[in-house]
Design a protein around this motif. Sequence first.
Motif, PDB file in Angstrom:
ATOM      1  N   TYR A 150     -20.599 -10.949  48.952  1.00  9.41           N
ATOM      2  CA  TYR A 150     -21.318 -10.369  47.811  1.00  9.41           C
ATOM      3  C   TYR A 150     -22.527 -11.236  47.479  1.00  9.41           C
ATOM      4  O   TYR A 150     -22.480 -12.470  47.572  1.00  9.41           O
ATOM      5  CB  TYR A 150     -20.399 -10.293  46.594  1.00  9.41           C
ATOM      6  N   SER A 151     -23.602 -10.585  47.084  1.00  8.31           N
ATOM      7  CA  SER A 151     -24.810 -11.316  46.703  1.00  8.31           C
ATOM      8  C   SER A 151     -25.540 -10.563  45.608  1.00  8.31           C
ATOM      9  O   SER A 151     -25.667  -9.329  45.660  1.00  8.31           O
ATOM     10  CB  SER A 151     -25.731 -11.495  47.919  1.00  8.31           C
ATOM     11  N   GLN A 152     -26.008 -11.304  44.609  1.00  2.00           N
ATOM     12  CA  GLN A 152     -26.805 -10.712  43.530  1.00  2.00           C
ATOM     13  C   GLN A 152     -28.263 -10.517  43.947  1.00  2.00           C
ATOM     14  O   GLN A 152     -28.968  -9.668  43.388  1.00  2.00           O
ATOM     15  CB  GLN A 152     -26.760 -11.623  42.294  1.00  2.00           C
ATOM     16  N   ASP A 153     -28.704 -11.300  44.943  1.00  2.00           N
ATOM     17  CA  ASP A 153     -30.137 -11.333  45.268  1.00  2.00           C
ATOM     18  C   ASP A 153     -30.504 -10.721  46.608  1.00  2.00           C
ATOM     19  O   ASP A 153     -31.688 -10.413  46.845  1.00  2.00           O
ATOM     20  CB  ASP A 153     -30.640 -12.779  45.244  1.00  2.00           C
ATOM     21  N   TYR A 154     -29.531 -10.540  47.474  1.00  2.00           N
ATOM     22  CA  TYR A 154     -29.847 -10.076  48.828  1.00  2.00           C
ATOM     23  C   TYR A 154     -28.972  -8.878  49.194  1.00  2.00           C
ATOM     24  O   TYR A 154     -27.791  -8.818  48.871  1.00  2.00           O
ATOM     25  CB  TYR A 154     -29.664 -11.213  49.835  1.00  2.00           C
ATOM     26  N   GLY A 155     -29.585  -7.927  49.893  1.00  2.00           N
ATOM     27  CA  GLY A 155     -28.882  -6.694  50.204  1.00  2.00           C
ATOM     28  C   GLY A 155     -28.226  -6.661  51.563  1.00  2.00           C
ATOM     29  O   GLY A 155     -27.531  -5.694  51.901  1.00  2.00           O
ATOM     30  N   SER A 156     -28.426  -7.704  52.362  1.00  2.00           N
ATOM     31  CA  SER A 156     -27.801  -7.764  53.686  1.00  2.00           C
ATOM     32  C   SER A 156     -27.712  -9.211  54.130  1.00  2.00           C
ATOM     33  O   SER A 156     -28.387 -10.093  53.572  1.00  2.00           O
ATOM     34  CB  SER A 156     -28.608  -6.948  54.707  1.00  2.00           C
ATOM     35  N   LEU A 157     -26.913  -9.443  55.153  1.00  2.00           N
ATOM     36  CA  LEU A 157     -26.791 -10.800  55.672  1.00  2.00           C
ATOM     37  C   LEU A 157     -28.096 -11.268  56.302  1.00  2.00           C
ATOM     38  O   LEU A 157     -28.430 -12.459  56.249  1.00  2.00           O
ATOM     39  CB  LEU A 157     -25.660 -10.851  56.713  1.00  2.00           C
ATOM     40  N   GLU A 158     -28.831 -10.328  56.888  1.00  2.00           N
ATOM     41  CA  GLU A 158     -30.092 -10.681  57.546  1.00  2.00           C
ATOM     42  C   GLU A 158     -31.114 -11.221  56.549  1.00  2.00           C
ATOM     43  O   GLU A 158     -32.038 -11.969  56.930  1.00  2.00           O
ATOM     44  CB  GLU A 158     -30.670  -9.465  58.268  1.00  2.00           C
ATOM     45  N   GLU A 159     -30.964 -10.845  55.278  1.00  3.23           N
ATOM     46  CA  GLU A 159     -31.927 -11.283  54.265  1.00  3.23           C
ATOM     47  C   GLU A 159     -31.634 -12.687  53.737  1.00  3.23           C
ATOM     48  O   GLU A 159     -32.489 -13.275  53.044  1.00  3.23           O
ATOM     49  CB  GLU A 159     -31.924 -10.302  53.093  1.00  3.23           C
ATOM     50  N   LEU A 160     -30.457 -13.208  54.026  1.00  2.00           N
ATOM     51  CA  LEU A 160     -30.130 -14.551  53.521  1.00  2.00           C
ATOM     52  C   LEU A 160     -31.125 -15.567  54.063  1.00  2.00           C
ATOM     53  O   LEU A 160     -31.369 -15.617  55.274  1.00  2.00           O
ATOM     54  CB  LEU A 160     -28.702 -14.937  53.938  1.00  2.00           C
ATOM     55  N   PRO A 161     -31.696 -16.400  53.196  1.00  2.00           N
ATOM     56  CA  PRO A 161     -32.726 -17.343  53.641  1.00  2.00           C
ATOM     57  C   PRO A 161     -32.133 -18.562  54.347  1.00  2.00           C
ATOM     58  O   PRO A 161     -30.936 -18.833  54.268  1.00  2.00           O
ATOM     59  CB  PRO A 161     -33.391 -17.750  52.324  1.00  2.00           C
ATOM     60  N   GLU A 162     -32.984 -19.289  55.000  1.00  2.00           N
ATOM     61  CA  GLU A 162     -32.552 -20.536  55.618  1.00  2.00           C
ATOM     62  C   GLU A 162     -32.103 -21.504  54.518  1.00  2.00           C
ATOM     63  O   GLU A 162     -32.724 -21.605  53.461  1.00  2.00           O
ATOM     64  CB  GLU A 162     -33.707 -21.149  56.415  1.00  2.00           C
ATOM     65  N   GLY A 163     -30.988 -22.166  54.756  1.00  2.00           N
ATOM     66  CA  GLY A 163     -30.443 -23.099  53.776  1.00  2.00           C
ATOM     67  C   GLY A 163     -29.673 -22.420  52.654  1.00  2.00           C
ATOM     68  O   GLY A 163     -29.353 -23.056  51.640  1.00  2.00           O
ATOM     69  N   ALA A 164     -29.380 -21.130  52.809  1.00  2.00           N
ATOM     70  CA  ALA A 164     -28.665 -20.387  51.761  1.00  2.00           C
ATOM     71  C   ALA A 164     -27.317 -21.045  51.457  1.00  2.00           C
ATOM     72  O   ALA A 164     -26.630 -21.572  52.345  1.00  2.00           O
ATOM     73  CB  ALA A 164     -28.445 -18.939  52.199  1.00  2.00           C
ATOM     74  N   GLU A 165     -26.971 -21.014  50.174  1.00  2.00           N
ATOM     75  CA  GLU A 165     -25.686 -21.579  49.755  1.00  2.00           C
ATOM     76  C   GLU A 165     -24.619 -20.482  49.825  1.00  2.00           C
ATOM     77  O   GLU A 165     -24.725 -19.444  49.172  1.00  2.00           O
ATOM     78  CB  GLU A 165     -25.783 -22.118  48.326  1.00  2.00           C
ATOM     79  N   ILE A 166     -23.590 -20.736  50.614  1.00  2.00           N
ATOM     80  CA  ILE A 166     -22.504 -19.789  50.822  1.00  2.00           C
ATOM     81  C   ILE A 166     -21.253 -20.327  50.137  1.00  2.00           C
ATOM     82  O   ILE A 166     -20.750 -21.399  50.503  1.00  2.00           O
ATOM     83  CB  ILE A 166     -22.208 -19.570  52.326  1.00  2.00           C
ATOM     84  N   PRO A 207     -27.695 -22.066  62.941  1.00  2.00           N
ATOM     85  CA  PRO A 207     -29.161 -21.977  63.098  1.00  2.00           C
ATOM     86  C   PRO A 207     -29.911 -21.783  61.789  1.00  2.00           C
ATOM     87  O   PRO A 207     -31.087 -22.178  61.685  1.00  2.00           O
ATOM     88  CB  PRO A 207     -29.348 -20.769  64.025  1.00  2.00           C
ATOM     89  N   ASN A 208     -29.262 -21.184  60.780  1.00  2.00           N
ATOM     90  CA  ASN A 208     -29.936 -20.979  59.496  1.00  2.00           C
ATOM     91  C   ASN A 208     -29.658 -22.101  58.501  1.00  2.00           C
ATOM     92  O   ASN A 208     -30.074 -22.021  57.347  1.00  2.00           O
ATOM     93  CB  ASN A 208     -29.502 -19.643  58.887  1.00  2.00           C
ATOM     94  N   ASP A 209     -28.955 -23.104  58.991  1.00  2.00           N
ATOM     95  CA  ASP A 209     -28.656 -24.283  58.163  1.00  2.00           C
ATOM     96  C   ASP A 209     -28.009 -23.890  56.832  1.00  2.00           C
ATOM     97  O   ASP A 209     -28.355 -24.408  55.765  1.00  2.00           O
ATOM     98  CB  ASP A 209     -29.950 -25.079  57.910  1.00  2.00           C
ATOM     99  N   PHE A 210     -27.058 -22.950  56.908  1.00  2.00           N
ATOM    100  CA  PHE A 210     -26.337 -22.545  55.699  1.00  2.00           C
ATOM    101  C   PHE A 210     -25.572 -23.727  55.111  1.00  2.00           C
ATOM    102  O   PHE A 210     -25.039 -24.576  55.833  1.00  2.00           O
ATOM    103  CB  PHE A 210     -25.358 -21.414  56.008  1.00  2.00           C
ATOM    104  N   ASN A 211     -25.508 -23.753  53.788  1.00  2.00           N
ATOM    105  CA  ASN A 211     -24.786 -24.805  53.071  1.00  2.00           C
ATOM    106  C   ASN A 211     -23.485 -24.187  52.534  1.00  2.00           C
ATOM    107  O   ASN A 211     -23.510 -23.366  51.619  1.00  2.00           O
ATOM    108  CB  ASN A 211     -25.652 -25.341  51.923  1.00  2.00           C
ATOM    109  N   PHE A 212     -22.353 -24.589  53.086  1.00  2.00           N
ATOM    110  CA  PHE A 212     -21.061 -23.993  52.719  1.00  2.00           C
ATOM    111  C   PHE A 212     -20.383 -24.795  51.608  1.00  2.00           C
ATOM    112  O   PHE A 212     -20.215 -26.018  51.714  1.00  2.00           O
ATOM    113  CB  PHE A 212     -20.139 -23.930  53.937  1.00  2.00           C
ATOM    114  N   GLN A 213     -20.025 -24.105  50.529  1.00  2.00           N
ATOM    115  CA  GLN A 213     -19.304 -24.706  49.411  1.00  2.00           C
ATOM    116  C   GLN A 213     -17.875 -24.128  49.406  1.00  2.00           C
ATOM    117  O   GLN A 213     -17.697 -22.923  49.235  1.00  2.00           O
ATOM    118  CB  GLN A 213     -19.995 -24.380  48.086  1.00  2.00           C
ATOM    119  N   ASP A 214     -16.896 -24.988  49.587  1.00  2.00           N
ATOM    120  CA  ASP A 214     -15.507 -24.503  49.680  1.00  2.00           C
ATOM    121  C   ASP A 214     -14.614 -25.132  48.616  1.00  2.00           C
ATOM    122  O   ASP A 214     -13.445 -25.438  48.861  1.00  2.00           O
ATOM    123  CB  ASP A 214     -14.934 -24.782  51.068  1.00  2.00           C
TER     124      ASP A 214
END
Length: 308
Positions: A150-166, A207-214
């Motif tokens: 779920y995302s408040q700001d993006y409508g698809s996974l492809e739209e997630l920016p580099e460094g997005a916080e997951i 590759p998108n350098d996602f930042n995972f918060q668990d």
Amino acid sequence: MKKVLKLTALSAVSISLLAACGDEENNGAADNNNGGADVNEENNTEDAAEENNGEESEEAAEDSEPLTVGASNVPHAEILEFAEPLLEEEGVELEIQTFNDYILPNEALADGEIDANYFQHVPYLESQIEEHGFDFVNMGGIHIEPIGIYSQDYGSLEELPEGAEIIMSSSIADHGRILMMLEEEELITLEEGAGVEATIDDIAENPNDFNFQDNVEAALLPTAYDNNEGDAVLINSNYALDAGLSPTEDAIAMESADQDNPYANVVAARSEDENDARIETLVEVLLSDDVREYIEDNYEGAVVPVED
């Protein structure tokens, strides 16, 4: 001389009479003894019958005791409420105890406060058994709850920016399915063979350098989403539904819910109750066509019944 003979004859008669009386008394005593034996035998038979009846009554009482099942509010308790009259037709009275976390239902089961629980998937059950030594058994898988992104700001996974916080659940048992889902979407690559036990450390390529918060409890993930924390939040369907979200409409991506999915939600019980007819009946009813139809109609893909 005649007098002696008369006396002797009288004595003989007296002895005969006494002997006859003695025989009658002995026969009477024997009859009394036989009567006593008959009474004792009857008493013993009655006692045995009463004891057997008592045991049967006790067993019947146990069988007729209500079956108490711990469950998450949504969808588990809702499904149980639908199944309740079906169980009643099978002679099982159901009591539902709801929980809003993943810890207490297993503790309540281990402590004997409930007879079974219905809230967890197989990997989580196995991890809890290993971690806490619970003597539990999987009585049968009922449904699958696909995790949604779920995302408040993006409508698809492809739209997630580099460094997005997951943001993802703090439950280690959910990490594998989340990371495999992201790998299937070609957002990350896992180490070979990581599978359902994968953790963040098993990410080979990001590759998108996602930042995972668990570090967020599963039950609080909808709150994190509402507060717009992070760029994307992965939420278990039960908590999404409970928070008023529609996984099939609000999620920007969903986990596959095919029958190969290893995350079926199960009914769990103590090993000593593996042959409890009430729990076996519960599983049979939950896998019935009536319950399957209820799940399909009410959750529209957010909850998927397993194939019996």
